[in-house]
Design a protein around this motif. Structure first.
Motif, mmCIF file in Angstrom:
data_model
loop_
_atom_site.group_PDB
_atom_site.id
_atom_site.type_symbol
_atom_site.label_atom_id
_atom_site.label_comp_id
_atom_site.label_asym_id
_atom_site.label_seq_id
_atom_site.Cartn_x
_atom_site.Cartn_y
_atom_site.Cartn_z
ATOM 1 N N VAL B 17 0.843 -1.200 0.000
ATOM 2 C CA VAL B 17 0.000 0.000 0.000
ATOM 3 C C VAL B 17 0.880 1.252 0.000
ATOM 4 O O VAL B 17 0.624 2.211 -0.738
ATOM 5 N N LEU B 18 1.944 1.235 0.821
ATOM 6 C CA LEU B 18 2.852 2.391 0.856
ATOM 7 C C LEU B 18 3.526 2.587 -0.499
ATOM 8 O O LEU B 18 3.663 3.718 -0.980
ATOM 9 N N LEU B 19 3.933 1.477 -1.112
ATOM 10 C CA LEU B 19 4.530 1.557 -2.455
ATOM 11 C C LEU B 19 3.537 2.154 -3.453
ATOM 12 O O LEU B 19 3.876 3.030 -4.255
ATOM 13 N N GLY B 20 2.296 1.672 -3.358
ATOM 14 C CA GLY B 20 1.247 2.145 -4.269
ATOM 15 C C GLY B 20 0.965 3.618 -4.081
ATOM 16 O O GLY B 20 0.814 4.368 -5.062
ATOM 17 N N VAL B 21 0.931 4.044 -2.810
ATOM 18 C CA VAL B 21 0.682 5.460 -2.514
ATOM 19 C C VAL B 21 1.817 6.316 -3.095
ATOM 20 O O VAL B 21 1.585 7.365 -3.705
ATOM 21 N N GLY B 22 3.062 5.825 -2.906
ATOM 22 C CA GLY B 22 4.213 6.531 -3.472
ATOM 23 C C GLY B 22 4.113 6.626 -4.983
ATOM 24 O O GLY B 22 4.400 7.679 -5.572
ATOM 25 N N ALA B 23 3.703 5.528 -5.602
ATOM 26 C CA ALA B 23 3.570 5.510 -7.072
ATOM 27 C C ALA B 23 2.485 6.474 -7.537
ATOM 28 O O ALA B 23 2.666 7.194 -8.533
ATOM 29 N N LEU B 24 1.361 6.501 -6.797
ATOM 30 C CA LEU B 24 0.271 7.428 -7.155
ATOM 31 C C LEU B 24 0.743 8.874 -7.027
ATOM 32 O O LEU B 24 0.418 9.723 -7.863
ATOM 33 N N ALA B 25 1.520 9.129 -5.968
ATOM 34 C CA ALA B 25 2.055 10.491 -5.797
ATOM 35 C C ALA B 25 3.022 10.832 -6.929
ATOM 36 O O ALA B 25 3.019 11.960 -7.439
ATOM 37 N N GLY B 26 3.823 9.824 -7.317
ATOM 38 C CA GLY B 26 4.768 10.035 -8.420
ATOM 39 C C GLY B 26 4.061 10.350 -9.724
ATOM 40 O O GLY B 26 4.572 11.101 -10.566
ATOM 41 N N ALA B 27 2.876 9.788 -9.885
ATOM 42 C CA ALA B 27 2.099 10.030 -11.103
ATOM 43 C C ALA B 27 1.238 11.287 -10.986
ATOM 44 O O ALA B 27 0.444 11.591 -11.883
ATOM 45 N N TRP B 129 10.632 4.148 7.837
ATOM 46 C CA TRP B 129 9.941 3.030 7.179
ATOM 47 C C TRP B 129 9.007 3.526 6.072
ATOM 48 O O TRP B 129 9.113 3.105 4.921
ATOM 49 N N ALA B 130 8.112 4.457 6.441
ATOM 50 C CA ALA B 130 7.161 4.969 5.442
ATOM 51 C C ALA B 130 7.912 5.731 4.350
ATOM 52 O O ALA B 130 7.565 5.644 3.165
ATOM 53 N N GLY B 131 8.969 6.457 4.761
ATOM 54 C CA GLY B 131 9.744 7.231 3.796
ATOM 55 C C GLY B 131 10.410 6.349 2.756
ATOM 56 O O GLY B 131 10.376 6.657 1.554
ATOM 57 N N VAL B 132 11.019 5.242 3.224
ATOM 58 C CA VAL B 132 11.707 4.335 2.294
ATOM 59 C C VAL B 132 10.719 3.739 1.294
ATOM 60 O O VAL B 132 10.932 3.793 0.070
ATOM 61 N N TRP B 133 9.606 3.179 1.801
ATOM 62 C CA TRP B 133 8.671 2.489 0.886
ATOM 63 C C TRP B 133 7.931 3.465 -0.021
ATOM 64 O O TRP B 133 7.761 3.214 -1.212
ATOM 65 N N MET B 134 7.488 4.588 0.553
ATOM 66 C CA MET B 134 6.803 5.576 -0.290
ATOM 67 C C MET B 134 7.786 6.193 -1.295
ATOM 68 O O MET B 134 7.432 6.450 -2.449
ATOM 69 N N GLY B 135 9.016 6.412 -0.820
ATOM 70 C CA GLY B 135 10.039 6.979 -1.709
ATOM 71 C C GLY B 135 10.328 6.048 -2.881
ATOM 72 O O GLY B 135 10.447 6.498 -4.031
ATOM 73 N N LEU B 136 10.425 4.739 -2.581
ATOM 74 C CA LEU B 136 10.661 3.771 -3.659
ATOM 75 C C LEU B 136 9.497 3.776 -4.651
ATOM 76 O O LEU B 136 9.696 3.739 -5.873
ATOM 77 N N GLY B 137 8.283 3.817 -4.099
ATOM 78 C CA GLY B 137 7.098 3.876 -4.964
ATOM 79 C C GLY B 137 7.102 5.121 -5.828
ATOM 80 O O GLY B 137 6.761 5.079 -7.012
ATOM 81 N N TYR B 138 7.495 6.235 -5.198
ATOM 82 C CA TYR B 138 7.544 7.521 -5.911
ATOM 83 C C TYR B 138 8.570 7.474 -7.053
ATOM 84 O O TYR B 138 8.297 7.881 -8.183
ATOM 85 N N MET B 139 9.764 6.924 -6.711
ATOM 86 C CA MET B 139 10.856 6.907 -7.706
ATOM 87 C C MET B 139 10.541 5.966 -8.875
ATOM 88 O O MET B 139 10.882 6.230 -10.019
ATOM 89 N N PHE B 140 9.914 4.837 -8.538
ATOM 90 C CA PHE B 140 9.659 3.835 -9.580
ATOM 91 C C PHE B 140 8.184 3.802 -9.992
ATOM 92 O O PHE B 140 7.656 2.751 -10.330
ATOM 93 N N SER B 141 7.547 4.940 -9.936
ATOM 94 C CA SER B 141 6.103 4.971 -10.226
ATOM 95 C C SER B 141 5.798 4.494 -11.648
ATOM 96 O O SER B 141 4.789 3.807 -11.869
ATOM 97 N N ASP B 142 6.680 4.825 -12.605
ATOM 98 C CA ASP B 142 6.451 4.383 -13.992
ATOM 99 C C ASP B 142 6.463 2.864 -14.084
ATOM 100 O O ASP B 142 5.558 2.249 -14.671
ATOM 101 N N ALA B 143 7.512 2.256 -13.493
ATOM 102 C CA ALA B 143 7.630 0.793 -13.537
ATOM 103 C C ALA B 143 6.466 0.127 -12.805
ATOM 104 O O ALA B 143 5.921 -0.876 -13.273
ATOM 105 N N LEU B 144 6.075 0.694 -11.660
ATOM 106 C CA LEU B 144 4.968 0.105 -10.890
ATOM 107 C C LEU B 144 3.656 0.184 -11.660
ATOM 108 O O LEU B 144 2.812 -0.709 -11.563
ATOM 109 N N GLU B 145 3.499 1.258 -12.434
ATOM 110 C CA GLU B 145 2.268 1.379 -13.241
ATOM 111 C C GLU B 145 2.204 0.290 -14.306
ATOM 112 O O GLU B 145 1.143 -0.275 -14.587
#
Lengths: 46, 252
Positions: B17-27, B129-145
């Motif tokens: 979920v944290l990864l997903g939230v980061g990815a959504l923020a990245g997008a 913890w939240a920073g690492v996972w959300m940050g990863l989601g944010y950075m790799f939002s394209d790949a996660l999409e």
């Protein structure tokens, strides 16, 4: 723990039912462990 | 909600979920700062509750929490070892270890970490913890999409396969544990029998205290005559155990 001992060939292992908590709750005798001994163990490497 | 549920101890995976939230923020579809603050804020109340319970109820509350986990036998030991090895820093990293994130707060209460120290460390741990996972989601939002869209194309099949794998894993662990517990139940000895045999100077009995140093410090009492060998030292000190006597092992 019991499983580990059994794997190492010590077969006559009997886990205490309820652990130390039940022993103390049953008001059975205990001996006090000196804090110094614990401190040494905490610092003991490996 | 997911973070809150996971910290309470429910088997809910907050990391995806944290990864997903980061990815959504990245997008650009979510505000990262709001989600980040919400995740950090959600983790503190349940952690503080477990800390207080650990402080007041000690090892029992830790045992209860670990019983919920899939590996209860190693759960308490792993947490204690982490605290022995890393001290207060264990709190900072415990959120990254599945299961330990819930068990670490009561352990902090048990070992007497001050409340203000715990709150500061817990907030820092949640930020990390939240920073690492959300940050990863944010950075790799394209790949996660891309992954998300492929998963969506597979549709129900992917969910079914992942669900079947999870159920199989839990079933195997459950069966292994039941077998082990059955074998232990047969050999288990009651406190009354131990007391009676100790009083009658029964030399076929040998009592071993297998608690960790932290447990001994929390409850500085032992059964009279018991030899203290912490579980992690058992392989090294195995020779001290007699083979021709009943070895009673106990922990907290």
């Amino acid at each position: 723990m019991a499983l580990q001992l059994k794997r190492n060939g010590i077969t006559r292992v009997r886990p205490l039912h309820g652990g130390l908590a039940l022993w103390i709750d049953s008001a059975y005798p205990t001996t006090e462990v000196k804090p110094a001994a614990t401190a040494v163990a905490l610092e003991e490497p490996g | 909600m997911f973070v809150l549920a996971e910290q309470i101890g429910l088997p809910v995976p907050a990391v995806p979920v944290l990864l997903g939230v980061g990815a959504l923020a990245g997008a650009g579809r979510m505000t990262l700062a709001v989600a980040f603050v919400a995740a950090v804020a959600a983790s503190l109340p349940p952690d503080l509750l477990w800390y207080e319970l650990g402080r007041r109820r000690g090892g029992r509350i830790l045992g209860l929490l670990c019983r919920i986990s899939l590996e209860p036998d190693s759960c308490v030991r792993r947490t204690e070892n982490l605290f022995i090895q890393r001290g207060r820093k264990a709190l900072l990293i415990s959120k990254f270890f599945p299961g330990l994130s819930t068990v670490a707060p009561p352990m902090a209460g048990m070992v007497g970490i001050a409340r203000w120290q715990f709150i500061l460390l817990d907030i820092a741990a949640a930020i990390l913890w939240a920073g690492v996972w959300m940050g990863l989601g944010y950075m790799f939002s394209d790949a996660l999409e891309v992954v998300a869209s492929r998963a969506a194309r597979l549709g129900n099949w992917l969910g079914l396969i992942l669900g079947a794998m999870l159920v199989s894993y839990i079933a195997i662990k459950f069966v292994q544990r039941q077998r082990f517990l059955r074998s232990l139940r047969i050999a288990r000895i009651t406190p009354a029998e131990v007391k009676s045999r100790l009083e009658s100077a029964d030399d076929t009995l040998f009592v071993v205290d297998t608690r960790s140093a932290l447990d001994v410090r929390a409850v500085p009492y032992a059964i009279p005559g018991a030899l203290w060998i912490a579980a992690e030292d058992i392989d090294r000190r195995e020779r001290e155990l007699p083979r021709d006597r009943d070895i009673v092992v106990y922990c907290s």
